[in-house]
Scaffold this motif. Sequence first.
Motif, PDB file in Angstrom:
ATOM      1  N   GLY A   1       0.667  -1.297   0.135  1.00 55.18           N
ATOM      2  CA  GLY A   1       0.725   0.659   0.011  1.00 55.18           C
ATOM      3  C   GLY A   1       0.931   1.374  -0.220  1.00 55.18           C
ATOM      4  O   GLY A   1       0.250   2.231  -0.799  1.00 55.18           O
ATOM      5  N   GLN A   2       1.655   0.861   0.343  1.00 53.95           N
ATOM      6  CA  GLN A   2       2.603   2.414   1.053  1.00 53.95           C
ATOM      7  C   GLN A   2       3.644   2.426  -0.348  1.00 53.95           C
ATOM      8  O   GLN A   2       3.188   4.463  -1.273  1.00 53.95           O
ATOM      9  CB  GLN A   2       4.395   2.210   1.753  1.00 53.95           C
ATOM     10  N   GLU A   3       3.835   1.690  -1.519  1.00 51.12           N
ATOM     11  CA  GLU A   3       4.451   1.948  -2.108  1.00 51.12           C
ATOM     12  C   GLU A   3       3.177   2.567  -3.405  1.00 51.12           C
ATOM     13  O   GLU A   3       3.871   2.818  -4.445  1.00 51.12           O
ATOM     14  CB  GLU A   3       4.659   0.639  -3.072  1.00 51.12           C
ATOM     15  N   ALA A   4       2.212   1.906  -3.184  1.00 50.73           N
ATOM     16  CA  ALA A   4       1.213   2.428  -4.278  1.00 50.73           C
ATOM     17  C   ALA A   4       0.456   3.660  -3.900  1.00 50.73           C
ATOM     18  O   ALA A   4       0.881   4.592  -4.673  1.00 50.73           O
ATOM     19  CB  ALA A   4      -0.290   1.681  -3.687  1.00 50.73           C
ATOM     20  N   LEU A   5       0.949   4.362  -3.164  1.00 52.61           N
ATOM     21  CA  LEU A   5       0.610   5.451  -2.939  1.00 52.61           C
ATOM     22  C   LEU A   5       1.283   6.165  -2.595  1.00 52.61           C
ATOM     23  O   LEU A   5       0.709   8.015  -3.392  1.00 52.61           O
ATOM     24  CB  LEU A   5       0.411   5.877  -0.571  1.00 52.61           C
ATOM     25  N   GLU A   6       2.420   5.831  -3.042  1.00 51.64           N
ATOM     26  CA  GLU A   6       3.747   7.160  -3.569  1.00 51.64           C
ATOM     27  C   GLU A   6       3.796   7.325  -4.829  1.00 51.64           C
ATOM     28  O   GLU A   6       3.743   8.145  -5.507  1.00 51.64           O
ATOM     29  CB  GLU A   6       5.388   6.319  -3.053  1.00 51.64           C
ATOM     30  N   PHE A   7       3.401   6.565  -5.866  1.00 51.80           N
ATOM     31  CA  PHE A   7       3.096   6.485  -6.883  1.00 51.80           C
ATOM     32  C   PHE A   7       2.108   7.219  -7.566  1.00 51.80           C
ATOM     33  O   PHE A   7       2.399   8.171  -8.190  1.00 51.80           O
ATOM     34  CB  PHE A   7       2.246   5.154  -7.807  1.00 51.80           C
ATOM     35  N   ILE A   8       0.905   6.873  -6.925  1.00 50.01           N
ATOM     36  CA  ILE A   8      -0.460   7.702  -6.930  1.00 50.01           C
ATOM     37  C   ILE A   8       0.097   9.134  -6.635  1.00 50.01           C
ATOM     38  O   ILE A   8      -0.087  10.510  -7.472  1.00 50.01           O
ATOM     39  CB  ILE A   8      -1.517   7.116  -5.832  1.00 50.01           C
ATOM     40  N   GLY A   9       1.049   9.387  -5.571  1.00 50.78           N
ATOM     41  CA  GLY A   9       1.026  10.653  -5.124  1.00 50.78           C
ATOM     42  C   GLY A   9       2.386  11.193  -6.420  1.00 50.78           C
ATOM     43  O   GLY A   9       2.276  12.900  -6.404  1.00 50.78           O
TER      44      GLY A   9
ATOM     45  N   ALA B   1      -7.231  -2.563   2.728  1.00 46.88           N
ATOM     46  CA  ALA B   1      -7.898  -2.369   3.868  1.00 46.88           C
ATOM     47  C   ALA B   1      -7.671  -0.417   4.191  1.00 46.88           C
ATOM     48  O   ALA B   1      -8.627   0.518   4.354  1.00 46.88           O
ATOM     49  CB  ALA B   1      -8.549  -2.879   5.398  1.00 46.88           C
ATOM     50  N   THR B   2      -6.256  -0.094   4.435  1.00 43.06           N
ATOM     51  CA  THR B   2      -5.546   0.742   4.809  1.00 43.06           C
ATOM     52  C   THR B   2      -5.639   1.722   3.352  1.00 43.06           C
ATOM     53  O   THR B   2      -5.834   3.172   3.452  1.00 43.06           O
ATOM     54  CB  THR B   2      -4.253   0.669   5.632  1.00 43.06           C
ATOM     55  N   LEU B   3      -5.064   1.705   2.702  1.00 42.81           N
ATOM     56  CA  LEU B   3      -4.909   2.140   0.936  1.00 42.81           C
ATOM     57  C   LEU B   3      -6.187   1.967   0.912  1.00 42.81           C
ATOM     58  O   LEU B   3      -6.105   3.047   0.472  1.00 42.81           O
ATOM     59  CB  LEU B   3      -4.411   0.616   0.091  1.00 42.81           C
ATOM     60  N   LEU B   4      -6.897   1.221   0.722  1.00 43.00           N
ATOM     61  CA  LEU B   4      -8.819   1.791  -0.013  1.00 43.00           C
ATOM     62  C   LEU B   4      -9.268   3.274   1.607  1.00 43.00           C
ATOM     63  O   LEU B   4      -9.362   4.224   0.843  1.00 43.00           O
ATOM     64  CB  LEU B   4      -9.300   0.415   1.319  1.00 43.00           C
ATOM     65  N   ALA B   5      -8.458   2.967   2.387  1.00 51.03           N
ATOM     66  CA  ALA B   5      -9.290   3.878   3.716  1.00 51.03           C
ATOM     67  C   ALA B   5      -8.366   5.221   2.776  1.00 51.03           C
ATOM     68  O   ALA B   5      -9.603   6.471   2.561  1.00 51.03           O
ATOM     69  CB  ALA B   5      -9.646   3.641   5.177  1.00 51.03           C
ATOM     70  N   LYS B   6      -7.505   5.471   2.688  1.00 47.76           N
ATOM     71  CA  LYS B   6      -6.482   6.514   2.373  1.00 47.76           C
ATOM     72  C   LYS B   6      -7.001   6.785   0.687  1.00 47.76           C
ATOM     73  O   LYS B   6      -6.725   8.175   0.337  1.00 47.76           O
ATOM     74  CB  LYS B   6      -5.506   6.570   2.513  1.00 47.76           C
ATOM     75  N   MET B   7      -7.044   6.221   0.495  1.00 50.07           N
ATOM     76  CA  MET B   7      -7.450   6.545  -1.235  1.00 50.07           C
ATOM     77  C   MET B   7      -8.631   7.371  -1.346  1.00 50.07           C
ATOM     78  O   MET B   7      -9.467   8.260  -2.250  1.00 50.07           O
ATOM     79  CB  MET B   7      -8.314   5.660  -2.343  1.00 50.07           C
ATOM     80  N   ASP B   8      -9.888   6.623   0.346  1.00 45.36           N
ATOM     81  CA  ASP B   8     -11.312   7.284  -0.292  1.00 45.36           C
ATOM     82  C   ASP B   8     -11.306   8.750  -0.280  1.00 45.36           C
ATOM     83  O   ASP B   8     -11.605   9.616  -0.129  1.00 45.36           O
ATOM     84  CB  ASP B   8     -12.084   6.859   0.940  1.00 45.36           C
TER      85      ASP B   8
ATOM     86  N   THR C   1      -8.361  10.759  -0.384  1.00 41.78           N
ATOM     87  CA  THR C   1      -7.832  11.648  -1.176  1.00 41.78           C
ATOM     88  C   THR C   1      -8.426  11.502  -2.564  1.00 41.78           C
ATOM     89  O   THR C   1      -8.374  12.166  -3.268  1.00 41.78           O
ATOM     90  CB  THR C   1      -6.195  10.958  -1.522  1.00 41.78           C
ATOM     91  N   THR C   2      -8.057  10.686  -2.978  1.00 41.73           N
ATOM     92  CA  THR C   2      -8.901  10.433  -4.748  1.00 41.73           C
ATOM     93  C   THR C   2     -10.222   9.642  -4.684  1.00 41.73           C
ATOM     94  O   THR C   2     -10.086   8.247  -4.861  1.00 41.73           O
ATOM     95  CB  THR C   2      -7.731   9.475  -5.231  1.00 41.73           C
ATOM     96  N   PRO C   3     -11.374  10.073  -3.831  1.00 42.80           N
ATOM     97  CA  PRO C   3     -12.925   8.923  -4.418  1.00 42.80           C
ATOM     98  C   PRO C   3     -12.775   8.867  -5.094  1.00 42.80           C
ATOM     99  O   PRO C   3     -13.958   7.985  -4.855  1.00 42.80           O
ATOM    100  CB  PRO C   3     -13.568  10.443  -2.593  1.00 42.80           C
ATOM    101  N   ALA C   4     -13.053   8.652  -5.876  1.00 38.59           N
ATOM    102  CA  ALA C   4     -13.480   8.828  -7.641  1.00 38.59           C
ATOM    103  C   ALA C   4     -13.261   7.384  -8.355  1.00 38.59           C
ATOM    104  O   ALA C   4     -13.352   7.369  -9.096  1.00 38.59           O
ATOM    105  CB  ALA C   4     -13.593   9.791  -8.602  1.00 38.59           C
TER     106      ALA C   4
END
Length: 130
Positions: A46-54, A75-82, A84-87
């Motif tokens: 999830g951390q790598e995914a957040l960095e990529f999206i950022g 689950a944590t990644l999903l909560a962070k996506m909701d 920052t990028t809910p769409a």
Amino acid sequence: AKLPAPAVPRGGGELVLIVDDEIAIRQSARVALESWGYRVAVAENGQEALEFIGQHPGKTALLFSDMAMPGMGGATLLAKMDATTPALPVLLSSGMLLGNQAIDPRRGFLPKPYTAEALRAEVARLLGRS
């Protein structure tokens, strides 16, 4: 004679971010999606995914994430996506049954093991191609 159209519409170059700690799963999902007309990026957690999206804001069309991973799981990644990028459409995958995760139309759930066809169909549905 005309060939029958494929049941699942092909991708149009949308970028799918695959998040899974198992390299074999990342590779097979990547092959399935790239062969179907999608572009693919991969992350191990999830951390790598957040960095990529950022680092690439607005570039990811769909997030395809395993639920159980070392470090930051799905689950944590999903909560962070909701937050920052809910769409952003999110497709979750797990070897465990998680009840009905797919109440939100922007969410999908694929139980493991899944087929390439099931993956393509769910990605197409979430991207509004089906």
